[in-house]
Design an enzyme around this catalytic site. Structure first.
Site, PDB file in Angstrom:
ATOM      1  N   VAL A  65       0.828  -1.207   0.000  1.00 16.60           N
ATOM      2  CA  VAL A  65       0.000   0.000   0.000  1.00 16.60           C
ATOM      3  C   VAL A  65       0.861   1.255   0.000  1.00 16.60           C
ATOM      4  O   VAL A  65       2.008   1.238   0.443  1.00 16.60           O
ATOM      5  CB  VAL A  65      -0.972   0.036   1.209  1.00 16.60           C
ATOM      6  CG1 VAL A  65      -1.891  -1.147   1.219  1.00 16.60           C
ATOM      7  CG2 VAL A  65      -0.222   0.135   2.517  1.00 16.60           C
ATOM      8  N   CYS A  66       0.271   2.328  -0.490  1.00 19.32           N
ATOM      9  CA  CYS A  66       0.862   3.661  -0.410  1.00 19.32           C
ATOM     10  C   CYS A  66      -0.298   4.648  -0.273  1.00 19.32           C
ATOM     11  O   CYS A  66      -1.402   4.251   0.064  1.00 19.32           O
ATOM     12  CB  CYS A  66       1.742   3.959  -1.628  1.00 19.32           C
ATOM     13  SG  CYS A  66       0.830   4.107  -3.172  1.00 19.32           S
ATOM     14  N   ALA A  67      -0.071   5.899  -0.590  1.00 22.39           N
ATOM     15  CA  ALA A  67      -1.123   6.899  -0.424  1.00 22.39           C
ATOM     16  C   ALA A  67      -2.238   6.756  -1.459  1.00 22.39           C
ATOM     17  O   ALA A  67      -3.415   6.826  -1.126  1.00 22.39           O
ATOM     18  CB  ALA A  67      -0.527   8.303  -0.486  1.00 22.39           C
ATOM     19  N   THR A  93      -4.099   4.283   0.824  1.00 25.53           N
ATOM     20  CA  THR A  93      -4.646   4.647   2.130  1.00 25.53           C
ATOM     21  C   THR A  93      -5.696   5.739   2.017  1.00 25.53           C
ATOM     22  O   THR A  93      -6.580   5.839   2.871  1.00 25.53           O
ATOM     23  CB  THR A  93      -3.531   5.106   3.103  1.00 25.53           C
ATOM     24  OG1 THR A  93      -2.812   6.191   2.503  1.00 25.53           O
ATOM     25  CG2 THR A  93      -2.581   3.977   3.437  1.00 25.53           C
TER      26      THR A  93
END
Length: 191
Positions: A65-67, A93
């Site tokens: 995951v990342c932003a 996220t």
């Protein structure tokens, strides 16, 4: 080469207990809020973490995951090139929080940590403004700074990469301390 799959926030939420979640954002962004149980392995540290990620993938599914999903897709490509099957979270996220899921923060973490996208926008805007002001007050050649930043932003959009983000990720507040990354890798090995 394995192809990464994409999980929606609903599926990721129901499977969270069975996934090893790797957050590839900077430590500052991670401290601002991450998926429950996520381990922070910044994108620029993926190569160092390959053996531990490979072991985790052999034990079960790995969710990256990342932003927003762009960096996690890059991480998934790196991992796939190394024969490690992974999944990425659709929308990152941002989508996780928008769908009403909780983000966890380390004890004592600042809640006003700027995400990488915001850092890039601030830096790019500051440099463009500086180039324009210096171009008007000092010498017109300073306007080349503004043109260079504009060209970099166009290139970034076309290639879905960001050189400025790569540079900003090297700043101290965006870098993990060696002990933090070693601790994260030890947790990854023990899962």
């Amino acid at each position: 080469m394995t192809t990464p799959t994409t999980l929606g926030t609903g599926e990721a939420s129901t499977r969270l207990h069975e996934l090893t979640v790797l957050d590839v954002r900077t430590p500052g962004e991670y401290a601002g809020g991450h998926l429950p149980g996520a381990l922070n392995v910044p994108l620029d540290q993926i190569q160092r973490a390959l053996p531990d990620i490979r072991q985790a993938a052999e034990r079960g599914d790995v969710l990256v995951v990342c932003a927003s999903g762009a960096r996690s897709e890059n991480a998934c490509r790196i991992l796939a090139d190394n024969g490690i099957a992974t999944a990425t979270l659709a929308g990152g996220t941002g989508a996780w929080a928008a769908d009403g899921h909780d983000l966890h923060r380390p004890e004592g973490a600042a809640r006003s940590t700027w995400g990488m996208e915001r850092q890039v926008r601030f830096t790019a805007g500051t440099l463009v403004l500086l180039g324009l002001i210096l171009g008007l007050l000092v010498h017109p050649a300073f306007q080349l700074l503004s043109a260079g930043i504009a060209a970099g932003l166009v290139f970034s959009a076309l290639t879905n990469t960001c050189g400025m983000a790569a540079l900003l990720a090297k700043l101290p507040h965006n870098r993990p301390r060696a002990a933090d990354l070693d601790n994260t890798l030890a947790k990854l090995r023990s899962r």
